[in-house]
Design a protein around this motif. Structure first.
Motif, PDB file in Angstrom:
ATOM      1  N   UNK A  47      64.431 134.574  48.730  1.00 13.14           N
ATOM      2  CA  UNK A  47      65.792 134.042  48.151  1.00 13.14           C
ATOM      3  C   UNK A  47      66.550 135.259  47.700  1.00 13.14           C
ATOM      4  N   UNK A  48      65.966 136.517  48.216  1.00 10.16           N
ATOM      5  CA  UNK A  48      66.842 137.618  47.768  1.00 10.16           C
ATOM      6  C   UNK A  48      67.145 138.443  49.045  1.00 10.16           C
ATOM      7  N   UNK A  74      68.786 143.695  37.711  1.00  3.26           N
ATOM      8  CA  UNK A  74      68.388 142.294  37.314  1.00  3.26           C
ATOM      9  C   UNK A  74      67.131 141.861  37.927  1.00  3.26           C
ATOM     10  N   UNK A  75      66.447 140.953  36.951  1.00  2.00           N
ATOM     11  CA  UNK A  75      65.343 140.243  37.533  1.00  2.00           C
ATOM     12  C   UNK A  75      65.682 139.122  38.152  1.00  2.00           C
ATOM     13  N   UNK A  76      65.204 139.129  39.478  1.00  2.00           N
ATOM     14  CA  UNK A  76      65.441 138.322  40.358  1.00  2.00           C
ATOM     15  C   UNK A  76      64.895 136.889  40.010  1.00  2.00           C
ATOM     16  N   UNK A  77      63.713 136.876  39.688  1.00  2.00           N
ATOM     17  CA  UNK A  77      63.140 135.399  39.494  1.00  2.00           C
ATOM     18  C   UNK A  77      63.711 134.664  37.989  1.00  2.00           C
ATOM     19  N   UNK A  78      64.271 135.536  37.433  1.00  2.00           N
ATOM     20  CA  UNK A  78      65.053 135.065  36.095  1.00  2.00           C
ATOM     21  C   UNK A  78      66.433 134.407  36.564  1.00  2.00           C
ATOM     22  N   UNK A  80      66.854 133.211  39.743  1.00  2.00           N
ATOM     23  CA  UNK A  80      66.675 132.052  40.520  1.00  2.00           C
ATOM     24  C   UNK A  80      66.590 130.967  39.623  1.00  2.00           C
ATOM     25  N   UNK A  81      65.894 131.144  38.488  1.00  2.00           N
ATOM     26  CA  UNK A  81      65.794 130.143  37.222  1.00  2.00           C
ATOM     27  C   UNK A  81      67.076 129.836  36.665  1.00  2.00           C
ATOM     28  N   UNK A  82      67.867 130.834  36.419  1.00  2.00           N
ATOM     29  CA  UNK A  82      69.226 130.549  35.786  1.00  2.00           C
ATOM     30  C   UNK A  82      69.999 129.643  36.619  1.00  2.00           C
ATOM     31  N   UNK A  84      68.568 127.238  38.589  1.00  2.00           N
ATOM     32  CA  UNK A  84      68.270 125.992  38.386  1.00  2.00           C
ATOM     33  C   UNK A  84      68.644 125.463  37.173  1.00  2.00           C
TER      34      UNK A  84
END
Lengths: 142, 990
Positions: A47-48, A74-78, A80-82, A84
């Motif tokens: 997803x990046x 930036x933290x990619x997973x954070x 991704x959940x933002x 969501x």
């Protein structure tokens, strides 16, 4: 930090765009380019996406793509959940949110986003608190 | 909640959007939009004042149109008006429009500052928030100036409600980023740190962002935040997921805040306070432990949120780089992710591991995962993941695994995505150079690179392999053998031809003993590629051929045939033509001894940082960080190719002059490390090009002759500063700079080139300059006598010792020119000082060559030698003559025997301009005779060469042809040698 948030449908139409840093190039062409790149990707891909001097983090919901441009810190997973969390908050407000809700209630969609992300930084992730001002406004309007 | 077009239901907006959606074509959509824009415009312009509701509706429509990709150039005023409405909904739309559509540098900003100020002072918290949010998104310098003082109060005041505090934090952050000076410092900076302790996690989230940015600017001021952040983090990490209620996301307590706190801690080194440090390590361990626990939910949101915190924790561990246990644990955790079914995790694990590879504590642990990473390179379906795998392999590479990693990367290169090939080529080249198994392996690797991805091999890469081969004599024979084999491939990349041509030209003799690679075979093999190559490569091959003439005299005939071929001798490309002519001439006139000296093998190159690395850094700025870290930490590394080869050139300089220059005196003979290095670069080419120096116009392209000049570019040295090669090329106008041609070519037959045009027509200027020394010249001539003042300026701050300039007249010049040099009074030139020397010259008879000035001195312990030519040319002893047309034609007719006339038709090097030509001829020494030639464009001139033994009258006619940009030059004198010499000198002026 976040550079922008884009909501784009499968046809490549922008449904919402919020920039936190002024785009260096022409907004329309850069959006088109970013959208094309994201649409071309398969679900199996990550997803990046490295794009120019920043990174794209994106997530697809049915026909709608949420694309966030971030810097390299930036933290990619954070993020991704933002995305969501944004979707869930929309869903909570619009009740089974769909593309049309965003289109017909652009002002509300922006307002919710504004409560969550300001100046390219996450400010509030508590859905009830995010929706508080907009509910106040809805009540005032009634 | 209602659904479509909810709330105050703007029907018109809904209708418009539906219309747009029903449009069947782009044109129809455009038409509908234009119609709507016209409608809105007329509404805005109309007499009737619109009510707030209508304004809001139209602004919404404009926003929608904007999102469709159209620029909106009106409506701003209406949006500004909405700001002053008391209705929340209308105000909100106004702010929204401005936030989305207004550019920070718009004039509108000034208009809205007033409204924003009003809202900030309002008692309604919702209005304050709207204003703050607006500043946070579009805050500009003007806003900062007028609003910044208000904001800190809002943040630290106990009365401010949480939502306002949050917005105020982000608002201040914006103003601080826009113009840091306007944000007042003060007591609030101390108190803002305590917001990390705030009960409300929303406030903490916003404050952490603000503190992070402020702390990056002035870490000292916010040092107290470290312990506060640690204790806040500790409370979050150890809380159960029910504790934080709404801030728990899929069973993960406050993931975004945790990430922010961990990032804030990355601004600082590990805490010195043992208690804080212990507490932080506990937190990090807890986060690592949680990764091993069974997931509390199967949802991807749970694992993403958990891992977001984990990756940030690992980033902090890497940043601190002090806790070996944590580093190794982090590495193992990432190792698990490498095989995770989630592509996202594999991608991120590769990325983080790349950072771990640069830590001395975890480098070995990372290496254990090499096989997995190689598998990823081969099997990942996503190019961005493969790219990360390449990065990681590059990061984990060291002497122990270089061979395998390079082999895998080469294998992957065959199928790699075009987008990453160039970068991969650079990486392979760097690794091969940095961790060479041995030099034959290195050469093989680079040749493989060229074979597999020739198009992506930049000049730096092939320059580098040549430098290394030249510096390592143990690999030269092998290199010659493998390039010879590589060139036998039917389709062979041009870069291979370049490397092959260069290496065979230098070391072809090492394999010539074998019948299969005899001189003739080598030559034919190279020449079979010649016609398929671009001009620069052909130029390089021509240099190879002249080198072959020296290496293999037995095939001289065939080689000369190639040079003599009209395709080369009359090539439209000036550079090729010039090389063909000069090389042919050199091979004809020079004896084998002279050839052997001129075409001597290249001296070793000086060692610098690999330019390939520099290139990679330029390409990927983020790579450099890793590289720097790595270099810094691993000083104990085994010597790399760089270091080990560095010894070679350093041994050479001071005592033994470089052979190439000794006999075919190239302009600079210096022995300092630096000068040697730089002059060594173009050495192969220098003696050749400079003995037959190109006309000034050819200067730039001539510099890279033989590839030597090109190689110099490899070192990232600014050419103007100390790059002697740039001085070698006769491009610097003031430079007079040449090797005497006397020994290499008999006089009278010298190609007309070795004297710089500038000094032929002027007497003063800078004769020579490098980073140590500048030599200026001032000259006066009268009759057959001349007097030159030379000024030696020491550009350094250290003295030149044993400074001895000597002037000599090589060969026949000794009898033609009488030179007397006054010895210097001193033999030390102090730093920054200048000394003068007077040289008297007397012209006995006509001459071709110029006297040679040779300077020796000692600079910081090493002997320097510089050889150059003095600007003494035959025309300096020229005196103008005036005569009328009849006399001129009588004399002209008398001088008609063979040898007395020389006629040249040549292409103009400089733009044809009558005034300039006149100045040049006068400067040259002719008296110009106007009205003699019926064509006013033509020049007619006369003068006398005043030598002691004889005086030679000269007549000149110069006919420019503007259309063809050509000249016809006719000279008549009573002496054949004078005619030739003057013609040669004149030729270079036009």
């Amino acid at each position: 930090m976040l550079k922008f948030i884009l909501l784009v449908n499968k046809q490549g139409q922008t449904r919402l765009a919020q920039y936190y840093e002024h785009p260096e190039q022409d907004r329309v062409s850069i959006e088109r380019d970013i959208i094309r790149k994201c649409l071309a990707r398969e679900d199996s891909q990550c997803s990046f996406l490295e794009y120019k001097n920043f990174k794209l983090v994106y997530r697809r919901y049915a026909s709608l793509y949420f694309i966030v441009g971030v810097d390299h810190m930036e933290n990619e997973l954070a993020i991704l959940e933002l995305i969501h969390n944004i979707v869930e908050t929309y869903d909570k407000y619009f009740d089974k949110v769909c593309e049309l809700d965003i289109m017909f209630n652009l002002d509300k969609a922006y307002m919710i986003l504004e409560e969550m992300v300001m100046n390219g930084r996450i400010v509030e992730m508590n859905q009830n608190r995010i929706l508080l001002p907009i509910r106040v406004m809805d009540q005032a309007a009634q | 909640m209602p659904n479509v077009a909810k709330g105050d239901g703007m029907r018109g907006l809904a209708v418009f959007i539906s219309d747009i959606r029903n449009c069947k074509s782009k044109e129809a959509e455009q038409k509908r939009i234009n119609k709507e824009l016209a409608n809105i415009r007329s509404k805005f312009k109309g007499d009737k004042t619109l009510d707030g509701y209508s304004k809001k509706k139209y602004v919404c429509k404009l926003l929608f149109i904007f999102l469709l990709g159209h620029d909106i150039d009106f409506g701003h005023m209406e949006a500004v008006n909405l700001l002053s409405s008391n209705k929340y909904t209308e105000k909100q739309i106004g702010y929204l429009f401005i936030s989305v559509l207004v550019n920070t540098n718009s004039d509108l900003i000034r208009l809205i500052i007033g409204s924003i100020k009003n809202d900030l002072l309002s008692r309604n918290a919702v209005h304050i928030c709207l204003a703050l949010q607006c500043i946070a998104n579009i805050g500009s310098k003007e806003m900062a100036e007028s609003l910044a003082p208000e904001i800190p109060k809002l943040i630290v005041s106990g009365e401010t409600i949480d939502a306002v505090k949050q917005s105020a934090c982000l608002c201040l952050l914006r103003l601080f980023r826009t113009s840091p000076d306007t944000v007042p410092s003060g007591e609030w900076t101390q108190r803002v740190g305590h917001l990390l302790n705030d009960q409300h996690l929303g406030v903490v989230t916003a404050a952490t962002s603000l503190i992070h940015t402020l702390a990056q600017k002035t870490p000292e001021d916010f040092k107290n935040c470290v312990s506060l952040a640690i204790s806040r983090l500790s409370r979050i990490v150890t809380s159960s997921y029910t504790d934080l209620q709404d801030y728990t996301y899929y069973f993960v307590p406050a993931p975004w805040l945790s990430v922010k706190l961990l990032r804030l801690l990355q601004v600082y080194p590990p805490p010195e306070d043992p208690a804080a440090r212990g507490r932080l390590n506990e937190c990090l361990e807890t986060i690592l432990n949680k990764a091993q626990e069974p997931p509390k939910s199967k949802k991807v949101q749970h694992s993403n949120a958990k891992n977001a915190v984990l990756f940030e924790a690992i980033n902090l561990i890497i940043h601190h780089d002090t806790e070996p246990t944590l580093l190794v644990r982090a590495c193992n955790q990432l190792g698990q992710f490498l095989q995770h079914r989630e592509t996202n995790l594999r991608y991120l694990a590769l990325e983080s591991m790349c950072l771990l590879a640069s830590s001395e504590f975890s480098h070995e642990a990372v290496k254990k995962h090499m096989d997995t990473v190689i598998t990823a390179l081969k099997t990942e379906r996503d190019v961005s993941v493969r790219q990360r795998a390449v990065d990681l392999l590059y990061g984990m590479c060291d002497k122990s695994n270089a061979e395998e990693i390079v082999a895998e990367m080469l294998a992957y290169l065959e199928t790699a995505d075009y987008s990453i090939r160039e970068e991969m080529v650079l990486k392979v080249a760097i690794l091969a150079e940095k961790y060479p198994v041995d030099y034959t392996w290195y050469v093989d690797t680079i040749l493989n690179l060229i074979r597999i991805a020739g198009d992506y091999v930049s000049d730096e890469v092939w320059f580098r392999v040549i430098q290394i081969v030249i510096n390592r004599d143990d690999v030269q024979g092998y290199a010659a053998k493998v390039v010879f084999e590589a060139l036998q491939a039917p389709a062979c990349h041009e870069n291979m031809v370049k490397v092959g041509g260069y290496i065979l030209g230098e070391f072809g003799n090492l394999i010539a003993g074998d019948q299969r690679s005899s001189p003739m075979v080598q030559f034919q093999l190279l020449h079979s590629k010649y016609h398929l190559c671009s001009a620069p490569t052909r130029g390089l091959l021509l240099s190879t051929y002249i080198k072959f003439i020296n290496l293999f005299p037995e095939i001289k005939g065939q080689l000369q045939d190639v040079l003599r071929n009209n395709n080369n001798l009359r090539n439209a490309d000036a550079e090729l033509q010039q090389r063909a002519i000069e090389y042919l001439q050199l091979s004809t006139v020079a004896s084998q001894d002279v050839l052997a000296t001129v075409l001597e093998e290249m001296p070793p190159f000086p060692e610098r940082e690999s330019s390939i690395l520099a290139k990679l850094k330029k390409k990927k700025p983020n790579v450099s960080d890793i590289e720097v870290v790595k270099e810094g930490k691993k000083s104990s590394n085994p010597p790399t190719l760089n270091n080990s080869a560095a010894n070679t050139p350093e041994a050479t300089p001071a005592s033994a002059p470089v052979p190439v220059m000794a006999a075919a005196p190239a302009p600079v003979q210096s022995a300092s490390d630096d000068l040697l290095g730089l002059s060594a670069g173009p050495a192969a080419a220098a003696p050749i090009t400079n003995n037959f120096a190109a006309p000034a116009s050819f200067a730039a392209p001539a510099a890279p002759a033989g590839g030597g000049g090109l190689l110099v570019d490899v070192f990232d040295t600014p050419p103007a500063q100390n790059n002697v090669s740039s001085a070698l090329a006769p491009q610097a106008e003031e430079n007079f700079f040449n090797a005497p041609a006397g020994e290499t070519a008999p006089s009278g037959d010298t190609p007309a080139s070795e004297l710089d045009g500038r000094f032929a027509i002027k007497n003063n200027g800078v004769l020579f300059e490098n980073e140590l020394l500048q030599i200026g010249v001032k000259a006066e001539y009268k009759g057959n006598l001349g007097r030159l003042g030379l000024f030696y300026g020491n550009k350094t701050s250290y003295p030149f010792q044993f400074f001895t300039p000597t002037v000599s007249c090589p060969g026949e010049l000794a009898s033609a020119l009488n030179v007397q040099t006054k010895p210097l009074d001193v033999n030390t030139v102090e730093g920054g000082a200048q000394v003068q020397q007077i040289i008297n010259v007397e012209c006995i008879s006509d001459f071709v060559d110029a006297p040679v000035l040779s300077i020796k001195f000692s600079y910081s312990g090493s002997m320097q030698q510089i050889n150059l030519m003095l600007p003494v040319m035959l025309n300096k002893f020229f005196e103008p003559v005036e005569m009328d047309a009849t006399t001129f034609f009588n004399r002209w007719k008398q001088l008609n025997s063979p040898g007395q006339e020389e006629q040249k038709i040549f292409k103009a090097t400089f733009p044809i301009d009558s005034d300039t030509s006149r100045t040049k001829l006068l400067g040259f020494g002719f008296g110009l005779l106007d009205g003699v030639d019926p064509n006013p464009d033509n020049f007619v001139g006369a003068g006398i060469i005043k030598a002691q033994s004889s005086q030679v009258g000269c007549l000149l006619r110069l006919e420019p042809n503007m259309q063809a940009q050509m000249y016809r030059l006719t000279l008549r004198t009573s002496s054949t040698s004078v005619t030739t010499r003057l013609a040669d000198l004149l030729l270079k002026l036009f």
